[in-house]
Enzyme design. Sequence first.
Site, PDB file in Angstrom:
ATOM      1  N   ALA A  32       0.864  -1.199   0.000  1.00 48.74           N
ATOM      2  CA  ALA A  32       0.000   0.000   0.000  1.00 48.74           C
ATOM      3  C   ALA A  32       0.893   1.240   0.000  1.00 48.74           C
ATOM      4  O   ALA A  32       0.758   2.130   0.843  1.00 48.74           O
ATOM      5  CB  ALA A  32      -0.955  -0.009   1.195  1.00 48.74           C
ATOM      6  N   HIS A  37       7.072   5.745   1.354  1.00 48.59           N
ATOM      7  CA  HIS A  37       7.849   4.551   0.966  1.00 48.59           C
ATOM      8  C   HIS A  37       8.788   4.881  -0.195  1.00 48.59           C
ATOM      9  O   HIS A  37       9.914   4.388  -0.248  1.00 48.59           O
ATOM     10  CB  HIS A  37       6.914   3.416   0.525  1.00 48.59           C
ATOM     11  CG  HIS A  37       5.986   2.942   1.604  1.00 48.59           C
ATOM     12  ND1 HIS A  37       4.641   3.217   1.610  1.00 48.59           N
ATOM     13  CD2 HIS A  37       6.227   2.195   2.706  1.00 48.59           C
ATOM     14  CE1 HIS A  37       4.080   2.659   2.666  1.00 48.59           C
ATOM     15  NE2 HIS A  37       5.021   2.042   3.350  1.00 48.59           N
ATOM     16  N   LYS A 149       8.552   7.846  10.675  1.00 52.89           N
ATOM     17  CA  LYS A 149       7.129   7.932  11.012  1.00 52.89           C
ATOM     18  C   LYS A 149       6.813   6.917  12.125  1.00 52.89           C
ATOM     19  O   LYS A 149       6.085   7.206  13.066  1.00 52.89           O
ATOM     20  CB  LYS A 149       6.310   7.656   9.744  1.00 52.89           C
ATOM     21  CG  LYS A 149       4.920   7.147   9.944  1.00 52.89           C
ATOM     22  CD  LYS A 149       3.994   8.244  10.373  1.00 52.89           C
ATOM     23  CE  LYS A 149       2.541   7.845  10.405  1.00 52.89           C
ATOM     24  NZ  LYS A 149       2.224   6.537  10.878  1.00 52.89           N
ATOM     25  N   GLN A 153       9.264   1.935  16.348  1.00 52.84           N
ATOM     26  CA  GLN A 153       9.654   0.726  15.595  1.00 52.84           C
ATOM     27  C   GLN A 153      11.132   0.811  15.196  1.00 52.84           C
ATOM     28  O   GLN A 153      11.880  -0.163  15.324  1.00 52.84           O
ATOM     29  CB  GLN A 153       8.778   0.614  14.347  1.00 52.84           C
ATOM     30  CG  GLN A 153       9.268  -0.408  13.339  1.00 52.84           C
ATOM     31  CD  GLN A 153       8.303  -0.608  12.189  1.00 52.84           C
ATOM     32  OE1 GLN A 153       7.326  -1.330  12.346  1.00 52.84           O
ATOM     33  NE2 GLN A 153       8.558  -0.009  11.044  1.00 52.84           N
TER      34      GLN A 153
HETATM   35  O1  PAF Z   1       6.707  -0.467   8.980  1.00 47.57           O
HETATM   36  C1  PAF Z   1       6.247  -1.456   8.379  1.00 47.57           C
HETATM   37  O2  PAF Z   1       5.726  -1.341   7.263  1.00 47.57           O
HETATM   38  C2  PAF Z   1       6.308  -2.823   9.035  1.00 47.57           C
HETATM   39  O3  PAF Z   1       6.126  -2.737  10.403  1.00 47.57           O
HETATM   40  C3  PAF Z   1       7.599  -3.589   8.694  1.00 47.57           C
HETATM   41  C4  PAF Z   1       8.833  -2.898   9.230  1.00 47.57           C
HETATM   42  C5  PAF Z   1       7.711  -3.761   7.187  1.00 47.57           C
HETATM   43  C6  PAF Z   1       7.544  -4.989   9.335  1.00 47.57           C
HETATM   44  O4  PAF Z   1       6.412  -5.695   8.902  1.00 47.57           O
END
Ligand code: PAF
Length: 271
Positions: A32, A37, A149, A153
């Site tokens: 998506a 990205h 963002k 993570q």
């Molecule tokens: O940030 C994301 O899109 C997801 O958490 C990742 C790092 C691809 C892991 O599934």
Amino acid sequence: MELVRTINHLRAQIAHWREAGDRIALVPTMGALHAGHIALVGAALAVADKVVVSLFVNPTQFAPHEDLARYPRDEAGDLGKLGGAGAHLVWAPPVSEMYPEGYATHIVVEGAALPLEGVFRPHHFGGVATVVCKLLSAAMPDVALFGEKDYQQLAVIRQMVRDLTLPVLIQGVPTVREPDGLALSSRNAYLSDDERYIAPMLHKAISEVARGRDPREAADALLTVGFSKVDYLEVCDAETLAPYVAGSERPGRVLAAAWLGKTRLIDNVGF
Ligand code: PAF
């Protein structure tokens, strides 16, 4: 641009590039794709000869009540965007390739994974760490790029890579925003027109806190403009994500998660 599904095909192509002396970058995504990205792919092209993008909606990072089933998927559209962005290889494995029958290993990260999202989505970072570790071990890139963002993570992945001494450089890439400040996210697609109008207030609120506004006051202001719930709006140490010590010289980060109807938005800014 080539598309592969299996780890064997991925590794064969990467081995071929390595023989030619190429430096490899991995951009892990759940598809998506949006301009955020594409900025990751651009940053990857600047630091590597070959850019691999993974497209995999990872089931283990969603709790049973979360949005795995309705998470947006558009492989054909994603491939078009990645071709235009200059990616060299797309790896889109099926769930059975990543978690085959009998799969039984999970990674647990503590430290940066415990506060904030760790309180509200306790299962989440275990799933992220597990899949990212698997993506890294399948591709064995020189560098892997992640958006700021999802700042927590990024901190969790850095912690895991450090703790497991994985031989990969983790590079964060600044958040891409709409002109009104809303951070690009695949989940923005869930917002109604009214919610989309209110959504940029989240960035405004955390930016005010980064400039010194009281976080509780900023959270109350979000509820006043139409957010239904604020999970957290906190000022943290930018590296450890522990509560920020007032007067500290260290870099700080304001992080927030808040609900607009059924959509949960997260955002963060540094100071
Ligand atoms: O940030 C994301 O899109 C997801 O958490 C990742 C790092 C691809 C892991 O599934």
